[in-house]
Scaffold this motif. Structure first.
Motif, mmCIF file in Angstrom:
data_model
loop_
_atom_site.group_PDB
_atom_site.id
_atom_site.type_symbol
_atom_site.label_atom_id
_atom_site.label_comp_id
_atom_site.label_asym_id
_atom_site.label_seq_id
_atom_site.Cartn_x
_atom_site.Cartn_y
_atom_site.Cartn_z
ATOM 1 N N GLY A 65 90.648 17.715 34.808
ATOM 2 C CA GLY A 65 90.617 18.311 33.476
ATOM 3 C C GLY A 65 89.992 19.691 33.443
ATOM 4 N N VAL A 66 89.862 20.317 34.600
ATOM 5 C CA VAL A 66 89.215 21.626 34.719
ATOM 6 C C VAL A 66 90.222 22.767 34.573
ATOM 7 C CG1 VAL A 66 88.018 23.132 36.376
ATOM 8 C CG2 VAL A 66 87.338 20.737 36.141
ATOM 9 N N LEU A 67 91.422 22.598 35.086
ATOM 10 C CA LEU A 67 92.394 23.685 35.194
ATOM 11 C C LEU A 67 93.162 23.892 33.894
ATOM 12 C CD1 LEU A 67 93.619 25.739 37.168
ATOM 13 C CD2 LEU A 67 95.321 24.000 37.768
ATOM 14 N N LEU A 68 93.063 25.097 33.337
ATOM 15 C CA LEU A 68 93.822 25.478 32.149
ATOM 16 C C LEU A 68 95.025 26.341 32.504
ATOM 17 C CD1 LEU A 68 90.902 26.380 29.710
ATOM 18 C CD2 LEU A 68 92.153 24.209 29.891
ATOM 19 N N ALA A 69 94.886 27.160 33.554
ATOM 20 C CA ALA A 69 95.966 28.048 33.994
ATOM 21 C C ALA A 69 95.659 28.516 35.405
ATOM 22 C CB ALA A 69 96.098 29.257 33.062
ATOM 23 N N ALA A 70 96.711 28.903 36.125
ATOM 24 C CA ALA A 70 96.538 29.443 37.474
ATOM 25 C C ALA A 70 97.817 30.158 37.876
ATOM 26 C CB ALA A 70 96.237 28.327 38.474
ATOM 27 N N ASP A 71 97.667 31.289 38.531
ATOM 28 C CA ASP A 71 98.821 32.011 39.060
ATOM 29 C C ASP A 71 98.381 33.005 40.110
ATOM 30 O OD1 ASP A 71 101.488 31.362 38.097
ATOM 31 O OD2 ASP A 71 100.702 31.819 36.110
ATOM 32 N N GLY A 72 99.278 33.270 41.026
ATOM 33 C CA GLY A 72 99.110 34.359 41.974
ATOM 34 C C GLY A 72 99.840 35.575 41.425
ATOM 35 N N LEU A 73 99.425 36.742 41.865
ATOM 36 C CA LEU A 73 100.032 37.984 41.390
ATOM 37 C C LEU A 73 100.736 38.690 42.539
ATOM 38 C CD1 LEU A 73 97.047 39.262 39.232
ATOM 39 C CD2 LEU A 73 99.059 37.984 38.468
ATOM 40 N N LEU A 74 101.826 39.358 42.214
ATOM 41 C CA LEU A 74 102.518 40.180 43.202
ATOM 42 C C LEU A 74 101.672 41.416 43.493
ATOM 43 C CD1 LEU A 74 106.177 39.887 41.876
ATOM 44 C CD2 LEU A 74 105.174 38.748 43.862
ATOM 45 N N PRO A 75 101.957 42.105 44.586
ATOM 46 C CA PRO A 75 101.166 43.294 44.933
ATOM 47 C C PRO A 75 101.233 44.371 43.845
ATOM 48 C CG PRO A 75 102.761 42.786 46.667
ATOM 49 C CD PRO A 75 103.014 41.840 45.550
ATOM 50 N N SER A 76 100.250 45.257 43.865
ATOM 51 C CA SER A 76 100.182 46.316 42.850
ATOM 52 C C SER A 76 101.375 47.268 42.927
ATOM 53 C CB SER A 76 98.870 47.095 42.961
ATOM 54 O OG SER A 76 98.814 47.830 44.164
ATOM 55 N N SER A 77 102.098 47.271 44.042
ATOM 56 C CA SER A 77 103.308 48.105 44.149
ATOM 57 C C SER A 77 104.378 47.652 43.154
ATOM 58 C CB SER A 77 103.870 48.055 45.575
ATOM 59 O OG SER A 77 104.225 46.725 45.920
ATOM 60 N N LYS A 78 104.252 46.430 42.654
ATOM 61 C CA LYS A 78 105.200 45.902 41.674
ATOM 62 C C LYS A 78 104.671 46.050 40.250
ATOM 63 C CE LYS A 78 107.802 43.727 44.818
ATOM 64 N NZ LYS A 78 109.170 44.032 45.077
ATOM 65 N N GLY A 79 103.550 46.772 40.079
ATOM 66 C CA GLY A 79 102.925 46.889 38.772
ATOM 67 C C GLY A 79 102.716 48.318 38.325
ATOM 68 N N ALA A 80 101.998 48.450 37.249
ATOM 69 C CA ALA A 80 101.673 49.760 36.676
ATOM 70 C C ALA A 80 100.366 49.629 35.908
ATOM 71 C CB ALA A 80 102.788 50.234 35.741
ATOM 72 N N ARG A 81 99.765 50.764 35.623
ATOM 73 C CA ARG A 81 98.587 50.832 34.760
ATOM 74 C C ARG A 81 98.911 51.768 33.603
ATOM 75 N NH1 ARG A 81 93.819 51.769 39.297
ATOM 76 N NH2 ARG A 81 93.808 49.600 40.032
ATOM 77 N N VAL A 82 98.303 51.500 32.471
ATOM 78 C CA VAL A 82 98.415 52.404 31.328
ATOM 79 C C VAL A 82 97.011 52.925 31.053
ATOM 80 C CG1 VAL A 82 99.059 52.673 28.912
ATOM 81 C CG2 VAL A 82 100.381 51.136 30.401
ATOM 82 N N ARG A 83 96.843 54.230 31.178
ATOM 83 C CA ARG A 83 95.548 54.874 30.935
ATOM 84 C C ARG A 83 95.528 55.393 29.500
ATOM 85 N NH1 ARG A 83 94.321 58.136 35.511
ATOM 86 N NH2 ARG A 83 93.242 56.271 36.208
ATOM 87 N N PHE A 84 94.455 55.079 28.789
ATOM 88 C CA PHE A 84 94.279 55.485 27.399
ATOM 89 C C PHE A 84 93.270 56.620 27.330
ATOM 90 C CE2 PHE A 84 95.925 51.293 27.236
ATOM 91 C CZ PHE A 84 96.525 51.111 26.007
ATOM 92 N N SER A 85 93.603 57.632 26.542
ATOM 93 C CA SER A 85 92.677 58.713 26.246
ATOM 94 C C SER A 85 92.891 59.076 24.787
ATOM 95 C CB SER A 85 92.941 59.915 27.164
ATOM 96 O OG SER A 85 92.042 60.965 26.856
ATOM 97 N N GLY A 86 92.046 58.503 23.931
ATOM 98 C CA GLY A 86 92.266 58.694 22.492
ATOM 99 C C GLY A 86 93.588 58.084 22.099
ATOM 100 N N THR A 87 94.479 58.898 21.523
ATOM 101 C CA THR A 87 95.799 58.391 21.117
ATOM 102 C C THR A 87 96.856 58.590 22.190
ATOM 103 O OG1 THR A 87 96.344 60.507 20.070
ATOM 104 C CG2 THR A 87 95.310 58.806 18.670
ATOM 105 N N LYS A 88 96.502 59.217 23.302
ATOM 106 C CA LYS A 88 97.459 59.466 24.390
ATOM 107 C C LYS A 88 97.514 58.278 25.338
ATOM 108 C CE LYS A 88 96.830 64.441 24.281
ATOM 109 N NZ LYS A 88 96.438 65.610 25.038
ATOM 110 N N ARG A 89 98.697 58.071 25.933
ATOM 111 C CA ARG A 89 98.912 57.016 26.919
ATOM 112 C C ARG A 89 99.585 57.625 28.138
ATOM 113 N NH1 ARG A 89 96.410 55.562 23.091
ATOM 114 N NH2 ARG A 89 96.654 53.665 21.876
ATOM 115 N N ALA A 90 99.093 57.267 29.308
ATOM 116 C CA ALA A 90 99.703 57.730 30.552
ATOM 117 C C ALA A 90 99.981 56.519 31.428
ATOM 118 C CB ALA A 90 98.776 58.704 31.281
ATOM 119 N N VAL A 91 101.187 56.434 31.969
ATOM 120 C CA VAL A 91 101.575 55.327 32.838
ATOM 121 C C VAL A 91 101.421 55.763 34.285
ATOM 122 C CG1 VAL A 91 103.464 53.803 33.521
ATOM 123 C CG2 VAL A 91 103.172 54.434 31.108
ATOM 124 N N ILE A 92 100.743 54.919 35.060
ATOM 125 C CA ILE A 92 100.545 55.170 36.485
ATOM 126 C C ILE A 92 101.206 54.022 37.227
ATOM 127 C CG2 ILE A 92 98.842 55.489 38.313
ATOM 128 C CD1 ILE A 92 97.138 55.869 35.313
#
Length: 143
Positions: free
Chosen positions: A38-65
Motif C-alpha cells: 500500500g506504499v506505491l502511488l505512482a512510478a515511472d522511468g524517464l527517457l534521456p534528456s535528449s528526448k526532452g526540453a526545458r522552458v525557461r521563464f523570465s518575467g512574461t518571456k518564455r524560452a525553450v531549450i
C-alpha cells in the motif's frame, strides 16, 4: 505523508540504453512489493534528456531549450511516489530498492507539500479547488 522518491540520472541512463532483463525483473519485484504494502502511488522511468526540453521563464518571456542537458547530476532518470507515515519509513523502503544502475547510484527522497503546509494562505476556496482538480485527475487516470 507522500514522498517523491527521485532516481538521479547518470551517464548510462542519459545514453538511452534500456535496462537489462535482470534489472527490469528486480525493479518489477520491488514495485510489486511496494504496491502490495500500500506504499506505491505512482512510478515511472524517464527517457534521456535528449528526448526532452526545458522552458525557461523570465518575467512574461518564455524560452525553450531542447535537450540533451549536460549536467547529469541535475537530471532525473525515474521516480516513485510513496504514501508512508514518515521520512524514516520512506528511507527504509528506498534502502530495499535494487541499485538502479551498475556501480554508484543516488536516490533522493522529498516530502510532497500538502495543503496544511501552506498555512492560512491556503483558503477554503483553494482547498475546494484542489479537491475538484484532484477528482478530475483521478478521472483522467481512468481513461
Amino acid at each position: 505523508m507522500r514522498f517523491m522518491v527521485i532516481v538521479k540520472a547518470n551517464k548510462e541512463s542519459e545514453a538511452g540504453g534500456p535496462p537489462d532483463k535482470k534489472m527490469l525483473a528486480d525493479m518489477g519485484k520491488y514495485n510489486e512489493e511496494l504496491a502490495k504494502a500500500g506504499v506505491l502511488l505512482a512510478a515511472d522511468g524517464l527517457l534521456p534528456s535528449s528526448k526532452g526540453a526545458r522552458v525557461r521563464f523570465s518575467g512574461t518571456k518564455r524560452a525553450v531549450i531542447d535537450g540533451p542537458f549536460a549536467e547529469t547530476k541535475e537530471l532525473i532518470a525515474g521516480f516513485w511516489l510513496f504514501q508512508v507515515k514518515s521520512l524514516d519509513e520512506a528511507i527504509e523502503w528506498v534502502k530495499r530498492s535494487p541499485n538502479p544502475f551498475p556501480g554508484e547510484s543516488e536516490i533522493e527522497i522529498r516530502q510532497v507539500a500538502e495543503g496544511d503546509d501552506f498555512g492560512p494562505e491556503f483558503t477554503t476556496e483553494m482547498r475546494e479547488y484542489e479537491e475538484r482538480v484532484g477528482k478530475q485527475m483521478a478521472a483522467n487516470a481512468k481513461k
